[in-house]
Design a protein around this motif. Sequence first.
Motif, PDB file in Angstrom:
ATOM      1  N   SER A 124       0.863  -1.179   0.000  1.00 47.82           N
ATOM      2  CA  SER A 124       0.000   0.000   0.000  1.00 47.82           C
ATOM      3  C   SER A 124       0.892   1.219   0.000  1.00 47.82           C
ATOM      4  CB  SER A 124      -0.892   0.021   1.247  1.00 47.82           C
ATOM      5  OG  SER A 124      -1.523   1.270   1.363  1.00 47.82           O
ATOM      6  N   SER A 125       0.577   2.170  -0.855  1.00 49.89           N
ATOM      7  CA  SER A 125       1.380   3.392  -0.919  1.00 49.89           C
ATOM      8  C   SER A 125       1.246   4.224   0.352  1.00 49.89           C
ATOM      9  CB  SER A 125       0.987   4.215  -2.146  1.00 49.89           C
ATOM     10  OG  SER A 125      -0.412   4.372  -2.196  1.00 49.89           O
ATOM     11  N   LEU A 126       0.257   3.918   1.202  1.00 49.02           N
ATOM     12  CA  LEU A 126       0.076   4.660   2.452  1.00 49.02           C
ATOM     13  C   LEU A 126       0.849   4.049   3.623  1.00 49.02           C
ATOM     14  CD1 LEU A 126      -3.734   5.434   2.183  1.00 49.02           C
ATOM     15  CD2 LEU A 126      -1.845   7.008   1.816  1.00 49.02           C
ATOM     16  N   PHE A 127       1.383   2.821   3.449  1.00 49.44           N
ATOM     17  CA  PHE A 127       2.178   2.229   4.517  1.00 49.44           C
ATOM     18  C   PHE A 127       3.425   3.085   4.729  1.00 49.44           C
ATOM     19  CE2 PHE A 127       0.438  -2.204   3.435  1.00 49.44           C
ATOM     20  CZ  PHE A 127      -0.597  -2.057   4.341  1.00 49.44           C
ATOM     21  N   GLY A 128       3.808   3.248   5.956  1.00 54.18           N
ATOM     22  CA  GLY A 128       4.940   4.094   6.297  1.00 54.18           C
ATOM     23  C   GLY A 128       4.528   5.516   6.624  1.00 54.18           C
ATOM     24  N   MET A 129       3.271   5.857   6.365  1.00 50.50           N
ATOM     25  CA  MET A 129       2.767   7.196   6.664  1.00 50.50           C
ATOM     26  C   MET A 129       1.861   7.182   7.897  1.00 50.50           C
ATOM     27  SD  MET A 129       1.750   8.595   2.856  1.00 50.50           S
ATOM     28  CE  MET A 129       1.028  10.066   3.516  1.00 50.50           C
ATOM     29  N   GLU A 130       1.797   6.046   8.593  1.00 55.08           N
ATOM     30  CA  GLU A 130       0.847   5.892   9.696  1.00 55.08           C
ATOM     31  C   GLU A 130       0.995   6.973  10.764  1.00 55.08           C
ATOM     32  OE1 GLU A 130       1.529   1.726   8.062  1.00 55.08           O
ATOM     33  OE2 GLU A 130       2.807   3.434   8.566  1.00 55.08           O
ATOM     34  N   GLU A 131       2.215   7.311  11.140  1.00 53.83           N
ATOM     35  CA  GLU A 131       2.413   8.304  12.197  1.00 53.83           C
ATOM     36  C   GLU A 131       1.909   9.685  11.752  1.00 53.83           C
ATOM     37  OE1 GLU A 131       5.919  10.190  14.996  1.00 53.83           O
ATOM     38  OE2 GLU A 131       6.307   8.326  13.946  1.00 53.83           O
ATOM     39  N   GLU A 132       2.237  10.077  10.521  1.00 47.88           N
ATOM     40  CA  GLU A 132       1.743  11.362  10.007  1.00 47.88           C
ATOM     41  C   GLU A 132       0.223  11.363   9.916  1.00 47.88           C
ATOM     42  OE1 GLU A 132       4.183  10.966   6.487  1.00 47.88           O
ATOM     43  OE2 GLU A 132       4.882  13.022   6.804  1.00 47.88           O
ATOM     44  N   LEU A 133      -0.345  10.270   9.419  1.00 47.06           N
ATOM     45  CA  LEU A 133      -1.799  10.171   9.283  1.00 47.06           C
ATOM     46  C   LEU A 133      -2.483  10.202  10.650  1.00 47.06           C
ATOM     47  CD1 LEU A 133      -1.989   7.449   6.488  1.00 47.06           C
ATOM     48  CD2 LEU A 133      -2.348   9.914   6.235  1.00 47.06           C
ATOM     49  N   PHE A 134      -1.871   9.535  11.629  1.00 48.07           N
ATOM     50  CA  PHE A 134      -2.424   9.533  12.986  1.00 48.07           C
ATOM     51  C   PHE A 134      -2.435  10.953  13.552  1.00 48.07           C
ATOM     52  CE2 PHE A 134      -1.993   9.325  17.588  1.00 48.07           C
ATOM     53  CZ  PHE A 134      -3.068   8.513  17.925  1.00 48.07           C
ATOM     54  N   ASN A 135      -1.345  11.688  13.364  1.00 50.68           N
ATOM     55  CA  ASN A 135      -1.266  13.065  13.866  1.00 50.68           C
ATOM     56  C   ASN A 135      -2.290  13.969  13.184  1.00 50.68           C
ATOM     57  OD1 ASN A 135       0.747  12.515  15.740  1.00 50.68           O
ATOM     58  ND2 ASN A 135       2.378  12.874  14.260  1.00 50.68           N
ATOM     59  N   ILE A 136      -2.491  13.788  11.885  1.00 51.21           N
ATOM     60  CA  ILE A 136      -3.514  14.548  11.166  1.00 51.21           C
ATOM     61  C   ILE A 136      -4.890  14.222  11.738  1.00 51.21           C
ATOM     62  CG2 ILE A 136      -4.715  14.744   8.939  1.00 51.21           C
ATOM     63  CD1 ILE A 136      -1.915  14.360   7.625  1.00 51.21           C
ATOM     64  N   ALA A 137      -5.162  12.928  11.916  1.00 51.67           N
ATOM     65  CA  ALA A 137      -6.458  12.505  12.449  1.00 51.67           C
ATOM     66  C   ALA A 137      -6.691  13.082  13.844  1.00 51.67           C
ATOM     67  CB  ALA A 137      -6.531  10.977  12.484  1.00 51.67           C
ATOM     68  N   LYS A 138      -5.657  13.094  14.660  1.00 61.04           N
ATOM     69  CA  LYS A 138      -5.770  13.620  16.021  1.00 61.04           C
ATOM     70  C   LYS A 138      -6.111  15.113  16.006  1.00 61.04           C
ATOM     71  CE  LYS A 138      -3.201  13.933  20.347  1.00 61.04           C
ATOM     72  NZ  LYS A 138      -1.936  13.710  21.022  1.00 61.04           N
TER      73      LYS A 138
ATOM     74  N   TYR B 285      -8.199  20.127   2.942  1.00 61.89           N
ATOM     75  CA  TYR B 285      -6.805  20.545   2.982  1.00 61.89           C
ATOM     76  C   TYR B 285      -5.900  19.357   3.336  1.00 61.89           C
ATOM     77  CZ  TYR B 285      -2.492  22.475   4.798  1.00 61.89           C
ATOM     78  OH  TYR B 285      -1.175  22.711   5.050  1.00 61.89           O
ATOM     79  N   PHE B 286      -6.290  18.589   4.362  1.00 62.98           N
ATOM     80  CA  PHE B 286      -5.472  17.445   4.763  1.00 62.98           C
ATOM     81  C   PHE B 286      -5.489  16.354   3.706  1.00 62.98           C
ATOM     82  CE2 PHE B 286      -5.612  19.272   9.087  1.00 62.98           C
ATOM     83  CZ  PHE B 286      -4.247  19.285   9.305  1.00 62.98           C
ATOM     84  N   LYS B 287      -6.600  16.205   3.000  1.00 66.83           N
ATOM     85  CA  LYS B 287      -6.642  15.259   1.888  1.00 66.83           C
ATOM     86  C   LYS B 287      -5.585  15.650   0.856  1.00 66.83           C
ATOM     87  CE  LYS B 287      -9.006  14.230  -2.263  1.00 66.83           C
ATOM     88  NZ  LYS B 287      -9.915  14.623  -3.259  1.00 66.83           N
ATOM     89  N   LYS B 288      -5.536  16.942   0.519  1.00 67.33           N
ATOM     90  CA  LYS B 288      -4.549  17.421  -0.454  1.00 67.33           C
ATOM     91  C   LYS B 288      -3.127  17.196   0.051  1.00 67.33           C
ATOM     92  CE  LYS B 288      -7.575  20.814  -2.592  1.00 67.33           C
ATOM     93  NZ  LYS B 288      -7.881  22.227  -2.794  1.00 67.33           N
ATOM     94  N   PHE B 289      -2.914  17.375   1.363  1.00 67.65           N
ATOM     95  CA  PHE B 289      -1.604  17.127   1.958  1.00 67.65           C
ATOM     96  C   PHE B 289      -1.205  15.662   1.791  1.00 67.65           C
ATOM     97  CE2 PHE B 289       0.775  15.582   5.658  1.00 67.65           C
ATOM     98  CZ  PHE B 289       1.936  16.335   5.538  1.00 67.65           C
ATOM     99  N   ILE B 290      -2.126  14.746   2.092  1.00 68.08           N
ATOM    100  CA  ILE B 290      -1.837  13.312   1.972  1.00 68.08           C
ATOM    101  C   ILE B 290      -1.528  12.962   0.519  1.00 68.08           C
ATOM    102  CG2 ILE B 290      -2.822  10.982   2.164  1.00 68.08           C
ATOM    103  CD1 ILE B 290      -4.493  12.115   4.564  1.00 68.08           C
ATOM    104  N   VAL B 291      -2.320  13.473  -0.419  1.00 66.08           N
ATOM    105  CA  VAL B 291      -2.089  13.201  -1.832  1.00 66.08           C
ATOM    106  C   VAL B 291      -0.735  13.733  -2.270  1.00 66.08           C
ATOM    107  CG1 VAL B 291      -2.895  13.725  -4.173  1.00 66.08           C
ATOM    108  CG2 VAL B 291      -4.531  13.000  -2.426  1.00 66.08           C
ATOM    109  N   LYS B 292      -0.355  14.918  -1.768  1.00 66.16           N
ATOM    110  CA  LYS B 292       0.965  15.481  -2.096  1.00 66.16           C
ATOM    111  C   LYS B 292       2.079  14.568  -1.584  1.00 66.16           C
ATOM    112  CE  LYS B 292       3.582  19.728  -2.082  1.00 66.16           C
ATOM    113  NZ  LYS B 292       3.595  21.138  -1.798  1.00 66.16           N
TER     114      LYS B 292
END
Length: 174
Positions: free
Chosen positions: A50-64, A163-170
Amino acid sequence: MKDTGIVRRIDELGRIVIPKEIRKNLRINTGDNVEIYMDENNKIILKKFSSLFGMEEELFNIAKVINEFSGATIIVTDIDKTIVSYGKDNEFYIEQYIDKTLLEGINQQSFIKKQNFHIVTNHVENRLAYIFPLYCKETLHGLFILLENERSLQNCENDIALYFKKFIVKQLDS
């Protein structure tokens, strides 16, 4: 580790066939990427990539951050299962396979509003959800989902999620 009792021969080019039962169980389809690595005991591990693996910590912080601002439950998925969940009932969604119907009709539009639908199999989500598809280079990589909790989400929260969606896509693009 599960013992399947299945033995396969490696051909002269070093290829091995992953049995259909295992591919079906792991939702590995023709054309999917598979990550190959070794553990500390020199065992070969195959894992659907998955191209999102390895981004878990960043994604968790965004979600928080979004949860603290909006009170919404935040779920980030790849095209197979949830990667991050933060907020009310978040334990329920962690590492769950998403319902295949969730991806039907998803396109590159900004977001979709849904209620009474399945995020994971056999569980109807009654809360209002805002679903943001994560497209990069015309390929769907996953979903960014906001679930309403005690209060309704306002337009500014949708803007923040966008905005966060665009950040993740970037991040996916780099």
